[in-house]
Design a protein around this motif. Structure first.
Motif, PDB file in Angstrom:
ATOM      1  N   SER A  28     -43.294  17.228  15.044  1.00  0.00           N
ATOM      2  CA  SER A  28     -42.364  18.363  14.955  1.00  0.00           C
ATOM      3  C   SER A  28     -42.177  19.020  16.311  1.00  0.00           C
ATOM      4  N   GLU A  31     -39.891  16.819  18.395  1.00  0.00           N
ATOM      5  CA  GLU A  31     -38.503  16.947  17.927  1.00  0.00           C
ATOM      6  C   GLU A  31     -37.888  18.259  18.405  1.00  0.00           C
ATOM      7  N   ALA A  32     -38.645  19.355  18.340  1.00  0.00           N
ATOM      8  CA  ALA A  32     -38.143  20.649  18.804  1.00  0.00           C
ATOM      9  C   ALA A  32     -37.886  20.616  20.306  1.00  0.00           C
ATOM     10  N   GLU A  34     -37.173  17.933  22.192  1.00  0.00           N
ATOM     11  CA  GLU A  34     -35.989  17.099  22.464  1.00  0.00           C
ATOM     12  C   GLU A  34     -34.702  17.833  22.096  1.00  0.00           C
ATOM     13  N   LYS A  35     -34.719  18.508  20.960  1.00  0.00           N
ATOM     14  CA  LYS A  35     -33.532  19.253  20.530  1.00  0.00           C
ATOM     15  C   LYS A  35     -33.235  20.389  21.501  1.00  0.00           C
ATOM     16  N   LYS A  37     -33.850  20.450  24.700  1.00  0.00           N
ATOM     17  CA  LYS A  37     -33.236  19.830  25.884  1.00  0.00           C
ATOM     18  C   LYS A  37     -31.762  19.545  25.633  1.00  0.00           C
ATOM     19  N   GLU A  38     -31.466  19.020  24.451  1.00  0.00           N
ATOM     20  CA  GLU A  38     -30.079  18.729  24.097  1.00  0.00           C
ATOM     21  C   GLU A  38     -29.232  19.996  24.074  1.00  0.00           C
ATOM     22  N   VAL A  39     -29.775  21.069  23.492  1.00  0.00           N
ATOM     23  CA  VAL A  39     -29.049  22.339  23.409  1.00  0.00           C
ATOM     24  C   VAL A  39     -28.787  22.885  24.807  1.00  0.00           C
ATOM     25  N   SER A  42     -26.031  20.619  26.376  1.00  0.00           N
ATOM     26  CA  SER A  42     -24.714  20.710  25.748  1.00  0.00           C
ATOM     27  C   SER A  42     -24.059  22.079  25.959  1.00  0.00           C
ATOM     28  N   ARG A  54     -36.768  26.383  22.526  1.00  0.00           N
ATOM     29  CA  ARG A  54     -37.789  25.501  21.935  1.00  0.00           C
ATOM     30  C   ARG A  54     -38.576  26.245  20.860  1.00  0.00           C
ATOM     31  N   LEU A  57     -36.366  26.654  17.771  1.00  0.00           N
ATOM     32  CA  LEU A  57     -36.207  25.390  17.049  1.00  0.00           C
ATOM     33  C   LEU A  57     -37.513  24.969  16.371  1.00  0.00           C
ATOM     34  N   LYS A  61     -38.466  24.362  12.282  1.00  0.00           N
ATOM     35  CA  LYS A  61     -39.182  23.205  11.740  1.00  0.00           C
ATOM     36  C   LYS A  61     -40.477  23.616  11.038  1.00  0.00           C
TER      37      LYS A  61
END
Length: 151
Positions: A28, A31-32, A34-35, A37-39, A42, A54, A57, A61
């Protein structure tokens, strides 16, 4: 078990249950991360926002990161002990279990922090958050862990 706080038929199965709590947390957390980083990428947000995003997110989770992580993990471990089919009986009070487990977890978290600081000191020339950073961080961490006999 040694302190008679819990009783179980198989120490190995109880250990696997505890490992499952850690593995679930780590998954978890990854995943948080990585998400987050994406946010950042983007939305074009500055790197300084990474920790806040982080944390948000991670909470979505159902986990805690940062300063709250230790208490969260202790809660999860105690919950597992109370509900595992591999644990026959829990005799210890929650606060006693926490008191016994906290120094052990803290010790391993300190080792992680020390390793992280050592890796970061070797990667000062690489921009954090980039793909190069991730690859080099993992490579250097693996090398240090191997040299110290931690893997």
């Amino acid at each position: 078990m040694d302190n008679k706080d819990i009783e179980c038929d198989s120490r190995e199965e109880a250990t696997l249950d505890l490992q499952a709590v850690f593995n679930s947390f780590l998954q978890s957390e990854r995943e948080a991360t990585e998400k987050a980083k994406e946010v950042l990428q983007s939305r074009g947000l500055p790197q300084g926002e990474f920790s806040r995003i982080r944390r948000m997110l991670a909470e979505q989770k159902g986990i805690k990161v940062g300063e709250d992580m230790l208490d969260h993990l202790l809660d999860q471990l105690i919950e597992m002990l109370l509900h595992s089919s591999n644990i026959e009986e829990v005799f210890g009070e929650d606060h006693d279990l926490r008191r016994r487990m906290r120094p052990i977890l803290r010790k391993y978290l300190e080792i992680d922090d020390t390793l992280d600081a050592e890796v970061r000191s070797k990667l000062r020339h690489v921009q954090e958050g980039t793909r190069t950073w991730e690859v080099e961080y993992r490579r250097v961490m693996d090398d240090i862990q191997r040299r110290k006999g931690l893997v």
